[in-house]
Design an enzyme around this catalytic site. Structure first.
Site, mmCIF file in Angstrom:
data_model
loop_
_atom_site.group_PDB
_atom_site.id
_atom_site.type_symbol
_atom_site.label_atom_id
_atom_site.label_comp_id
_atom_site.label_asym_id
_atom_site.label_seq_id
_atom_site.Cartn_x
_atom_site.Cartn_y
_atom_site.Cartn_z
ATOM 1 N N CYS A 164 -0.698 4.480 2.220
ATOM 2 C CA CYS A 164 -0.745 4.407 3.686
ATOM 3 C C CYS A 164 -0.228 3.036 4.078
ATOM 4 O O CYS A 164 0.933 2.720 3.792
ATOM 5 C CB CYS A 164 -2.133 4.726 4.236
ATOM 6 S SG CYS A 164 -3.525 3.956 3.393
ATOM 7 N N SER A 165 -1.037 2.198 4.683
ATOM 8 C CA SER A 165 -0.552 0.851 4.981
ATOM 9 C C SER A 165 -1.729 -0.107 5.081
ATOM 10 O O SER A 165 -1.824 -0.896 6.013
ATOM 11 C CB SER A 165 0.300 0.824 6.253
ATOM 12 O OG SER A 165 -0.315 1.565 7.272
ATOM 13 N N CYS A 166 -2.618 -0.052 4.088
ATOM 14 C CA CYS A 166 -3.771 -0.951 4.041
ATOM 15 C C CYS A 166 -3.305 -2.402 4.055
ATOM 16 O O CYS A 166 -2.349 -2.760 3.370
ATOM 17 C CB CYS A 166 -4.581 -0.717 2.765
ATOM 18 S SG CYS A 166 -5.204 0.952 2.609
ATOM 19 N N CYS A 169 0.882 -1.172 0.000
ATOM 20 C CA CYS A 169 0.000 0.000 0.000
ATOM 21 C C CYS A 169 0.915 1.216 0.000
ATOM 22 O O CYS A 169 1.550 1.513 1.010
ATOM 23 C CB CYS A 169 -0.907 0.011 1.228
ATOM 24 S SG CYS A 169 -1.885 1.531 1.366
#
Lengths: 213, 119, 91
Positions: free
Chosen positions: A121-123, A118
Site C-alpha cells: 500500500c503506502s505505509c 511499502c
C-alpha cells in the site's frame, strides 16, 4: 526533485490526469465525504471538533519533526542508542507521538544505506514526516524499489559505491521506518537546530542524503 | 523456483517490473484539498474510536481492483473504503447514505456551498 | 508455534489464498533469516473482516536480494520485511 524529469505535469503518479482537487462542481466523492462525515457525527462516532482538530494535527506534521529526531541522534549518543532500540519510545521522549504503529529507526553508516518502501500500500511514518509524497505512493516506486533499489536511487541522484550494502525495508505490517542519514562531514561546529536544517525528507526515506550545508 | 503467481492481486506489486506503469519514478507532489484532509481525519478518528481498522481500509481498497487505482484519486478511494466499512459496521444504512448524498447535492453546486450548508 | 530466535533461517510459506494478507507475493517460498522479533500484533487477516484478532508474533525477516530475485544486479544487498508467524516455517 533531483531525479529524472519526465513530463508528468497534471498527471497522477501512475500517469493519469489528476482530477481537480477544488473542483468547481461538487463531485460524487466530495458529496460522499460530506454525507459520511455528517452521518458519523450524527451517530456519535466523531464530533466536528475532533475532525477539525485532527486536520490541524496533520497539518502541523511535516518532515521537521523527523529531522529534529535525527539531529538529536547525531548529537546525543545515548539518545541514538535508545532510538535504535525503540524508535517509538525515543520519539515520544521528544514529544512526538508516532501513533499506534511502532517506529523502527535504521541508521546509514559508511557500509550500509537504508531505503524504505511499502509494496502493498503506502505505509509511511506520517506522524514524524507528514503525509507521503505522491511518488512514494506510485506504482513505479512501490514495484521497483524492492527489486532494483540502486536504479531507483540513481533516479533520485544517489549513486552508492559497490562496497556499501543497500538495505531495503518493505513496510509490510505494523512497523513504520525512518532512516537516520549519515551526519555530513564538516558539521562538528553546528548545534542541534542547525543540524536539523540539513535533514531532508528524502534523506529520512532513504532516497537522498543529508545536505552538507 | 518462482512461486506460482496465480492468485496474486493487483496491489501486491513488489518486483513487477514488467507492468507498463513501472517506469521512471514520477516527479512532483501536490497538496491536499480540504475534503481530502477531512477524509484522512475521518479514517484516523474511526480507527481511534474502534469502529474501523487500517486492515479494513486496505481490504476494501484491494477489493476495488486495479481499475480504481488508475481511475480514482487517492482520497476518492479512501472515502469509498471508509463508507464501505461504516456500512458493514452498521454505523448507518445505505438508505441513510443515499438520502444524505442527495440532500448534500441539492444544497449547491460547489463543495463549499454543499458542506457549509450542512455545518 | 515456538518463538523464533533472531538469526533463525526461515522460509515464507507458498500459500496463495485470496483475501487480505500482508505477506507480499514476491517473498512467498523465499528463504531468509529472522532479524528481530516484534509483537505480538493482531492478525490483519482477521482485523480486515471485522473479527477479533488472534495476537501473533511478527518477525522482521532479512533476505538477500539474490535469494529473492535470481537476476538481482547486486545480490548481496538485502531486503527486510515484516512477516507474521503463521507465514513462516523454520528451516
Amino acid at each position: 526533485m533531483p531525479h529524472d524529469h519526465h513530463d508528468h505535469a497534471g498527471l497522477s503518479p501512475s500517469g493519469h490526469p489528476y482530477r481537480e482537487d477544488q473542483d468547481n462542481s461538487l463531485s460524487y466523492w466530495q458529496a460522499m465525504e460530506i454525507a459520511v462525515r455528517e452521518l458519523m457525527i450524527e451517530k456519535g462516532i466523531v464530533t466536528a471538533e475532533e475532525v477539525a482538530a485532527q486536520i490541524d494535527a496533520m497539518d502541523a506534521r511535516d518532515p521537521s519533526q523527523g529531522a529534529a529526531v535525527v539531529a538529536r541522534a547525531w548529537t546525543d549518543p545515548a539518545f541514538r542508542e535508545r532510538l535504535l532500540a525503540d524508535g517509538s519510545a525515543a520519539s515520544a521522549e521528544m514529544g512526538f507521538d508516532v501513533g499506534p504503529m511502532k517506529l523502527i529507526a535504521v541508521e546509514n553508516t559508511a557500509d550500509v544505506h537504508n531505503v524504505v518502501v511499502c509494496t502493498l500500500c503506502s505505509c509511511y511514518p506520517r506522524n514524524l514526516l507528514g503525509l507521503p509524497p505522491d511518488w512514494y505512493k506510485s506504482r513505479a516506486y512501490r514495484s521497483r524499489t524492492v527489486r532494483e533499489p540502486r536504479k531507483v536511487l540513481a533516479e533520485f541522484g544517489l549513486t552508492l559505491p559497490e562496497n556499501v550494502t543497500v538495505r531495503v525495508h518493505d513496510s509490510t505490517a505494523d512497523m513504520r521506518y525512518i532512516v537516520i542519514p549519515a551526519r555530513p562531514d564538516g558539521t562538528d561546529g553546528l548545534d542541534e537546530a542547525a543540524l536539523a536544517e540539513l535533514v531532508t525528507r528524502d534523506s529520512m526515506i532513504g532516497v537522498g542524503v543529508a545536505k552538507t550545508g | 523456483m518462482t512461486p506460482d503467481a496465480t492468485g496474486k492481486r493487483w496491489h501486491d506489486m513488489g518486483g513487477d517490473l514488467a507492468h507498463p506503469l513501472a517506469g521512471p519514478i514520477p516527479d512532483g507532489d501536490h497538496d491536499f484539498a480540504l475534503w481530502e484532509k477531512r477524509v484522512d481525519a475521518l479514517v484516523i478518528l474511526a480507527g481511534l474510536k474502534g469502529v474501523f481498522t487500517v486492515d479494513g481500509l486496505r481490504r476494501v481498497l484491494e477489493d476495488m481492483g486495479e481499475d480504481a487505482f488508475e481511475t480514482m484519486t487517492y482520497y476518492e478511494r479512501w472515502v469509498a473504503s471508509l463508507n464501505q466499512n461504516m456500512l458493514e459496521q452498521g454505523v448507518y444504512s445505505v438508505a441513510d447514505l443515499g438520502a444524505r448524498m442527495a440532500e448534500v447535492q441539492a444544497r449547491g453546486t460547489t463543495y463549499a456551498d454543499a458542506t457549509d450548508a450542512g455545518a | 508455534m515456538q518463538a523464533l530466535e533472531p538469526g533463525t533461517p526461515v522460509r515464507v510459506r507458498r500459500m496463495m489464498p485470496p483475501g487480505h494478507v500482508r505477506t507480499p507475493a514476491y517473498l512467498r517460498g523465499k528463504t531468509g533469516a529472522v532479524e528481530r522479533v516484534l509483537g505480538p500484533f493482531g492478525n490483519p487477516e482477521q482485523l480486515a473482516y471485522g473479527h477479533t484478532p488472534d495476537r501473533l508474533p511478527l518477525y522482521r525477516v532479512r533476505f538477500r536480494l539474490g535469494d529473492v530475485w535470481p537476476d538481482a544486479a547486486t545480490p548481496d544487498d538485502t531486503l527486510d520485511a515484516e512477516i507474521y508467524a503463521h507465514w513462516l516455517e523454520a528451516l
